[in-house]
Design an enzyme around this catalytic site. Sequence first.
Site, PDB file in Angstrom:
ATOM      1  N   GLY A 249      12.469 103.761  71.104  1.00 60.24           N
ATOM      2  CA  GLY A 249      13.543 103.982  72.082  1.00 60.24           C
ATOM      3  C   GLY A 249      13.350 105.304  72.796  1.00 60.24           C
TER       4      GLY A 249
ATOM      5  NE  ARG B 100      13.039  99.410  70.028  1.00 60.83           N
ATOM      6  CZ  ARG B 100      13.539 100.595  69.699  1.00 60.83           C
ATOM      7  NH1 ARG B 100      12.932 101.345  68.812  1.00 60.83           N
ATOM      8  NH2 ARG B 100      14.657 101.034  70.260  1.00 60.83           N
ATOM      9  CB  CYS B 101       3.456  98.415  69.868  1.00 61.45           C
ATOM     10  SG  CYS B 101       1.867  97.630  69.757  1.00 61.45           S
TER      11      CYS B 101
ATOM     12  CG  ASP C 161      12.056 105.742  61.527  1.00 65.91           C
ATOM     13  OD1 ASP C 161      12.065 105.170  62.639  1.00 65.91           O
ATOM     14  OD2 ASP C 161      12.853 105.460  60.617  1.00 65.91           O
TER      15      ASP C 161
ATOM     16  CB  THR D 181      15.109 109.218  67.977  1.00 70.79           C
ATOM     17  OG1 THR D 181      16.279 108.405  67.771  1.00 70.79           O
ATOM     18  CG2 THR D 181      14.894 110.041  66.722  1.00 70.79           C
TER      19      THR D 181
ATOM     20  CG  ASP E 225      19.067 106.714  66.613  1.00 71.73           C
ATOM     21  OD1 ASP E 225      19.918 106.584  67.517  1.00 71.73           O
ATOM     22  OD2 ASP E 225      18.197 105.857  66.381  1.00 71.73           O
TER      23      ASP E 225
ATOM     24  CG  ASP F 287      17.160 108.096  62.785  1.00 71.29           C
ATOM     25  OD1 ASP F 287      16.382 108.768  63.472  1.00 71.29           O
ATOM     26  OD2 ASP F 287      17.135 106.853  62.761  1.00 71.29           O
TER      27      ASP F 287
ATOM     28  N   GLY G 206      23.110 104.943  67.268  1.00 72.71           N
ATOM     29  CA  GLY G 206      22.671 105.720  66.106  1.00 72.71           C
ATOM     30  C   GLY G 206      21.897 104.887  65.093  1.00 72.71           C
ATOM     31  NE  ARG G 207      16.786 103.446  63.987  1.00 74.82           N
ATOM     32  CZ  ARG G 207      15.575 103.691  63.512  1.00 74.82           C
ATOM     33  NH1 ARG G 207      14.689 102.719  63.469  1.00 74.82           N
ATOM     34  NH2 ARG G 207      15.244 104.880  63.091  1.00 74.82           N
TER      35      ARG G 207
ATOM     36  CG  HIS H  48      45.881 109.383  73.735  1.00 73.01           C
ATOM     37  ND1 HIS H  48      46.720 110.465  73.924  1.00 73.01           N
ATOM     38  CD2 HIS H  48      44.628 109.882  73.687  1.00 73.01           C
ATOM     39  CE1 HIS H  48      46.000 111.564  73.979  1.00 73.01           C
ATOM     40  NE2 HIS H  48      44.729 111.249  73.844  1.00 73.01           N
TER      41      HIS H  48
ATOM     42  CG  HIS I  31      20.589 100.627  76.081  1.00 76.51           C
ATOM     43  ND1 HIS I  31      21.200  99.489  75.605  1.00 76.51           N
ATOM     44  CD2 HIS I  31      19.427 100.764  75.398  1.00 76.51           C
ATOM     45  CE1 HIS I  31      20.423  98.947  74.671  1.00 76.51           C
ATOM     46  NE2 HIS I  31      19.343  99.697  74.524  1.00 76.51           N
TER      47      HIS I  31
END
Length: 326
Positions: free
Chosen positions: A16, A77-78, A108, A130, A132, A134, A175-176, A221, A256
């Site tokens: 990503g 993404r391969c 990663d 990324t 994320d 992470d 954030g996956r 709210h 996205h």
Amino acid sequence: MAEKQIRRIGVLTSGGDSPGMNAVIRAVVRMSIANNIEVLGIQRGYSGLISNDFRKMTARSVDGLLSRGGTMLYTARCQEMFQPEGQNRAADNCRYLGIDGLVCIGGDGTFRGAQTLSRLNVPCICIPATIDNDIACTDYTIGFDSACNTAVEAIDKLRDTMQSHERCSVVEVMGRRAGHLALNVGCSVGAAAILVPEKPENFQTDVVEKIRQGRINGRNHHIIIVAEGYSMACQEVAARIHQETGVDVRVTILGHVQRGGSPTSQDRVMATRMGSAAIQALLAGKSQRIIALRDNQIVDLDIEEGLSCQKELNYELLEAEQTMAI
Ligand code: F6P
């Protein structure tokens, strides 16, 4: 470590995209050229390495990149990179092109590809990028700050309309499988509840009662942040809130949009620091390393070691925010 002559390197972005990837490409290219190293920009991540899809980079080809979101080298993404055939072809192409080192920018999955190539004698250095945040071995991944700011800006706008209609807003943040982005965003907007995959919630006390208590305290709210990896979908969260409290609820999935836009100053500076460190590492003859930020110092560590640790959520921050959400 032995000094190795590096004459030509490749640089790729994979997985990503994240704001600041372009700034890393700029840093890698300019730092290489300053050290008399030729740079090939591999397009579409590992797919481009397998299919020999590259372009020669010059100092001018990275002009204006500091402020541009996305990645000029494209990304992918391969799946082939998970198979020995694809991995061997990628390594063979590196040898054919005379690539003495490869800088792999991503998360990663990107690092796993780099680990394989390093074992096939292609020296690889990874840079964490990324939204994320992470990756356990580094305190920071490029793009995180920009994505947080994009989400916060959008939620500040949502707040205006939620407040006018006295509604509750349930907002899904990317954030996956991790809640770092959701936590930082939730803190920045003063969310009534932040739902993350790392921490099981008691929905009744941590969400429903928070909303009720907020109402009693004069709040008209409410904003609930849900990490995309949380155990309940945000539509389900919204339905339960409405059922239990009767409050009018709206769901927003930021999606996205969080990955786009011009990188913040923090991401641009980090890109410069990490990109430059990657070239220094290659010049020092290193391979199979991740460039990381630890205690505000740029360090490098083995990919395998870096991928084996677990990143903890900042529970202290979560606790503090939840205590203040009254
Ligand atoms: O890893 C970055 C990320 O944006 C995650 O937060 C999200 O889960 C995923 O990528 C989305 O991937 P894609 O762009 O392939 O839909």
